[in-house]
Structures are given as structure tokens and as C-alpha cells.
Motif scaffolding. Structure first.
Motif, PDB file in Angstrom:
ATOM      1  N   LEU A   1       6.919   4.094   3.500  1.00 30.74           N
ATOM      2  CA  LEU A   1       5.899   3.771   4.208  1.00 30.74           C
ATOM      3  C   LEU A   1       4.521   4.649   3.824  1.00 30.74           C
ATOM      4  O   LEU A   1       4.799   5.728   4.022  1.00 30.74           O
ATOM      5  CB  LEU A   1       5.910   3.765   5.721  1.00 30.74           C
ATOM      6  CG  LEU A   1       4.825   3.397   6.811  1.00 30.74           C
ATOM      7  CD1 LEU A   1       4.551   1.854   6.631  1.00 30.74           C
ATOM      8  CD2 LEU A   1       5.308   3.677   8.163  1.00 30.74           C
ATOM      9  N   LEU A   2       3.274   3.901   3.551  1.00 26.80           N
ATOM     10  CA  LEU A   2       2.072   4.764   3.241  1.00 26.80           C
ATOM     11  C   LEU A   2       1.465   4.592   4.278  1.00 26.80           C
ATOM     12  O   LEU A   2       1.186   3.147   4.851  1.00 26.80           O
ATOM     13  CB  LEU A   2       1.485   4.045   1.976  1.00 26.80           C
ATOM     14  CG  LEU A   2       0.167   4.524   1.517  1.00 26.80           C
ATOM     15  CD1 LEU A   2       0.132   6.134   1.391  1.00 26.80           C
ATOM     16  CD2 LEU A   2      -0.528   3.923   0.397  1.00 26.80           C
TER      17      LEU A   2
ATOM     18  N   ILE B   1      -4.218   2.073   8.149  1.00 27.83           N
ATOM     19  CA  ILE B   1      -3.585   0.898   7.615  1.00 27.83           C
ATOM     20  C   ILE B   1      -2.263   1.747   7.384  1.00 27.83           C
ATOM     21  O   ILE B   1      -2.132   2.728   6.658  1.00 27.83           O
ATOM     22  CB  ILE B   1      -4.220   0.693   6.278  1.00 27.83           C
ATOM     23  CG1 ILE B   1      -5.774   0.325   6.378  1.00 27.83           C
ATOM     24  CG2 ILE B   1      -3.740  -0.261   5.298  1.00 27.83           C
ATOM     25  CD1 ILE B   1      -6.774   0.201   5.226  1.00 27.83           C
ATOM     26  N   ALA B   2      -1.330   0.849   7.530  1.00 25.90           N
ATOM     27  CA  ALA B   2       0.275   1.175   7.028  1.00 25.90           C
ATOM     28  C   ALA B   2       0.536  -0.054   5.998  1.00 25.90           C
ATOM     29  O   ALA B   2       0.491  -1.131   6.372  1.00 25.90           O
ATOM     30  CB  ALA B   2       1.112   0.983   8.239  1.00 25.90           C
ATOM     31  N   THR B   3       1.224   0.531   4.953  1.00 28.57           N
ATOM     32  CA  THR B   3       1.599  -0.318   3.877  1.00 28.57           C
ATOM     33  C   THR B   3       3.037  -0.054   3.332  1.00 28.57           C
ATOM     34  O   THR B   3       3.537   1.144   3.292  1.00 28.57           O
ATOM     35  CB  THR B   3       0.836  -0.172   2.564  1.00 28.57           C
ATOM     36  OG1 THR B   3      -0.466  -0.464   3.028  1.00 28.57           O
ATOM     37  CG2 THR B   3       1.187  -0.997   1.509  1.00 28.57           C
ATOM     38  N   ASN B   4       4.186  -1.331   3.548  1.00 29.17           N
ATOM     39  CA  ASN B   4       5.277  -0.996   3.320  1.00 29.17           C
ATOM     40  C   ASN B   4       5.307  -0.840   1.715  1.00 29.17           C
ATOM     41  O   ASN B   4       5.297  -1.953   0.982  1.00 29.17           O
ATOM     42  CB  ASN B   4       6.336  -2.090   3.744  1.00 29.17           C
ATOM     43  CG  ASN B   4       7.662  -2.297   3.564  1.00 29.17           C
ATOM     44  OD1 ASN B   4       8.256  -1.386   2.551  1.00 29.17           O
ATOM     45  ND2 ASN B   4       8.686  -2.785   3.854  1.00 29.17           N
ATOM     46  N   THR B   5       5.959   0.295   0.950  1.00 27.91           N
ATOM     47  CA  THR B   5       5.844   0.557  -0.402  1.00 27.91           C
ATOM     48  C   THR B   5       7.319   0.302  -0.837  1.00 27.91           C
ATOM     49  O   THR B   5       7.634   0.674  -1.989  1.00 27.91           O
ATOM     50  CB  THR B   5       5.089   1.809  -0.592  1.00 27.91           C
ATOM     51  OG1 THR B   5       5.949   2.834  -0.115  1.00 27.91           O
ATOM     52  CG2 THR B   5       3.761   2.034  -0.272  1.00 27.91           C
ATOM     53  N   GLY B   6       8.228  -0.016  -0.212  1.00 29.10           N
ATOM     54  CA  GLY B   6       9.581  -0.015  -0.210  1.00 29.10           C
ATOM     55  C   GLY B   6      10.017  -1.473  -0.852  1.00 29.10           C
ATOM     56  O   GLY B   6       9.164  -2.540  -0.955  1.00 29.10           O
ATOM     57  N   THR B   7      11.320  -2.028  -0.708  1.00 33.60           N
ATOM     58  CA  THR B   7      11.861  -3.236  -0.784  1.00 33.60           C
ATOM     59  C   THR B   7      12.437  -3.864   0.053  1.00 33.60           C
ATOM     60  O   THR B   7      12.945  -4.855   0.072  1.00 33.60           O
ATOM     61  CB  THR B   7      12.993  -3.001  -2.167  1.00 33.60           C
ATOM     62  OG1 THR B   7      13.969  -2.224  -1.601  1.00 33.60           O
ATOM     63  CG2 THR B   7      12.242  -2.283  -3.157  1.00 33.60           C
TER      64      THR B   7
END
Length: 338
Positions: free
Chosen positions: A161-162, A179-185
Motif C-alpha cells: 500500500l502506498l 490517497i491510498a493506492t494498492n501497489t500489489g497484486t
């Protein structure tokens, strides 16, 4: 009951520039004032100051915390000294969950996940995992700045998570954006809240008139402050929809069924006898609101817009699910009342 199923339904400016458009404050485009670095020691917090007209704010990189916010030398939030905010979470950003997670434990994708508990008397994991981290300052503009941190396969949160937080000052006060961004899979669970303590003025807090635009609140267990059931505020001590004094009332509860204006914003207001005060407004991305009079109730009132209620990783109520590459944005505003 919440327990029953029927109730629920270093700097990286280059990276930011390639993943997010320039963040614009809805408070105005003028940039006649500046962002000033107060302390940039690599071994300590980075402290930065924003100014715009009569407003001034100080941001700490520890917890991405709003350390001070003033209007014409009047405090709008309860200030704190650097490195002293984590005992009451003053001004910090709380993620990837807000409020309490029972026993620090939840199940996800068929496995039990255990996070560290930091509220030992109540056996809860309180306010997530980033409130005491040193965030990186990744973008500085004349009247705004952005901080970021990442969670990567942490004990208690095995996801990628970023998190990016932007603070901006304009003619109508402060805008905060997470702002939360899922940087995984894999799809991940997420929740957050800002944690400012608002200050109406110099008078004692029991003299303030507080307006909370919510029709319901969560009753909590007396020993652990975990949610039990949703109750209408009407007829209770927690009906602040028309403005009430705080005198003699202690609150540490989540409110919901939030009433909003035609602009989609809900507004919590605090006013002191002189008529001055402060307002925190928040959008529909925050369906919950935690109000806490705190352990020092004469100082300030915690007003925390939340994406989800306490223990959401277990009760799954209003939990945000982010698929790979997906983002969630939440914005709030703080301004002086005259």
C-alpha cells in the motif's frame, strides 16, 4: 448487533509525478505565500510550515501530522511539540485502519492475521500502523506539500500500500487529502482517518457549542470501547444536530447516518461564547465520524472523519476494498469561523 451477520451488509518526487497528477486544492489557486522548511535534520522529524493570508500551518513528517493550524494567531487545532503527539494521536494520519481493531486480529483470504496491539488495557490495535512513522516529503509547492509512506508485507498487514497525504492552504483554510493506492497484486482491505483535535477558542471546552450532523452513533462495550450496535441519537446525550454544549459529556464514539449539505459536505462546528470557532467539513468518502473528548477534555475535541467504523476489518462494515492498481481518495477541510 455488530457481532451478528444480519447487522452488516530520501524524496520520491519523480515517482509521484509519474503516478499522480498534480494535486489541486479546492480552496483556491493563488500561491502568494510559501512553504518553508523549519527543520530538515535527517535523523529527526522534518518540520515544514505553510502560510496563506491569515492562515499558517506546521506539518510534521512523523505521522504526517498537522502539528499546528492557526488563523490570525488563533489556534484552530490543539498544537503539540515535535515527537510528543503519539500518546493521544494528535494530528496524525491513521491507516490502514482507523480506530480500534479487536485483539489486533482479523481474518483475510482464509488466514488469520495478527497485528501488534498498542492499547494493552483494552487489547486493541489502535489507529493503524503509520501514525508513528517518519513519512517522506515528496513534493513541495508554494502553498501545499505532499508526504508519502508505504506498507509492504508488514506483520499485521501483508499487503502493498502506498499512502500519500497532501496539505494545502488557501483563502478558505486548510485542505487535507489522503490517497491510498494498492501497489500489489491482491485485493486489500483499507480504512483511514485524520486525527485533529479542534479548538474553538480560549474559553474552556465545556463552554463550547458543538454541532455534529449525525443521526446515529455506535454504542460501545464499557471495557474495550468496541462497537456493539447502532443507536439513534434522538433522545440520547449524543444528539448534537442542532448544537449543544459539551458540559459534563464525555464522548469516544463513532457517529454515522451523516447529514450533508447540497455540496455533499458534512460540517462539524465548534463555537465559543465570543462567537468565534472552527469548522471541519468532509465529503461522502467518509461515512463515519469519531468524536472524542479525550483524556484532557478541557483542551480540544478530536474530530475524525473515518472511511469505516471501529473494528471494520472484522465486522466488514464500509470497509474499502482496493484491487491491484486501485486508489481511494479522501478529503477534509478546516476553516476558522468568525
Amino acid at each position: 448487533m455488530i457481532g451478528s451477520g444480519s447487522w452488516f451488509r530520501d524524496h520520491q518526487i519523480r515517482y509521484l509525478a509519474h503516478t499522480q497528477p498534480a494535486l489541486r486544492s479546492p480552496l483556491g489557486s493563488r500561491t502568494r505565500e510559501r512553504c518553508r522548511t523549519v527543520n530538515t535534520s535527517s535523523s529527526e522529524n522534518e518540520i515544514l510550515e505553510l502560510r496563506f493570508g491569515p492562515y499558517a500551518a506546521v506539518i510534521s513528517s512523523q505521522g504526517a501530522a498537522l502539528q499546528t493550524l492557526r488563523y490570525e494567531q488563533r489556534d484552530l487545532v490543539l498544537p503539540f511539540e515535535p515527537r510528543s503527539n503519539t500518546t493521544d494521536f494528535r494530528g496524525v494520519i491513521c491507516a490502514p485502519w482507523p480506530n480500534r481493531l479487536a485483539d489486533g486480529r482479523y481474518r483475510w483470504d482464509g488466514r488469520e492475521i495478527q497485528a501488534d496491539t498498542n492499547e494493552p488495557d483494552r487489547r486493541n490495535a489502535l489507529h493503524g500502523m503509520v501514525f508513528d512513522r517518519r513519512w517522506s516529503v515528496i513534493a513541495v509547492r508554494e502553498n501545499s506539500l505532499t508526504l508519502a509512506t508505504t506498507l509492504s508485507q508488514e506483520v499485521g498487514y501483508p499487503f502493498e500500500l502506498l499512502l500519500q497525504v497532501t496539505y494545502a492552504l488557501g483563502p478558505a483554510g486548510l485542505t487535507g487529502t489522503i490517497i491510498a493506492t494498492n501497489t500489489g497484486t491482491k485485493t486489500l482491505p483499507y480504512g483511514s482517518c485524520p486525527h485533529p483535535y479542534l479548538v474553538a477558542g480560549d474559553s474552556p471546552m465545556h463552554q463550547w457549542v458543538v454541532t455534529i450532523p449525525a443521526d446515529s452513533f455506535l454504542e460501545t462495550s464499557p471495557d474495550r470501547l468496541l462497537p456493539l450496535r447502532e443507536v439513534k441519537v434522538e433522545g440520547s446525550h449524543f444528539d448534537f444536530r442542532r448544537g449543544e454544549f459539551l458540559q459534563g459529556i464525555r464522548i469516544d464514539h463513532a457517529f454515522t447516518k451523516v447529514n450533508r449539505g447540497s455540496d455533499g459536505l458534512a460540517r462539524v462546528t465548534l463555537r465559543e461564547p465570543s462567537g468565534t470557532g472552527v469548522e471541519l467539513a468532509f465529503g461522502q468518502e467518509w461515512p463515519w465520524l469519531q468524536i472524542c473528548t479525550g483524556s484532557k477534555p478541557e483542551l480540544g475535541l478530536a474530530v475524525e472523519p473515518m472511511t469505516c467504523p471501529p473494528d471494520a476489518f472484522n465486522n466488514r462494515l464500509d470497509i474499502v476494498l482496493l484491487g491491484p492498481g486501485e486508489s481511494h481518495r479522501g478529503t477534509w477541510f478546516i476553516r476558522a469561523l468568525h
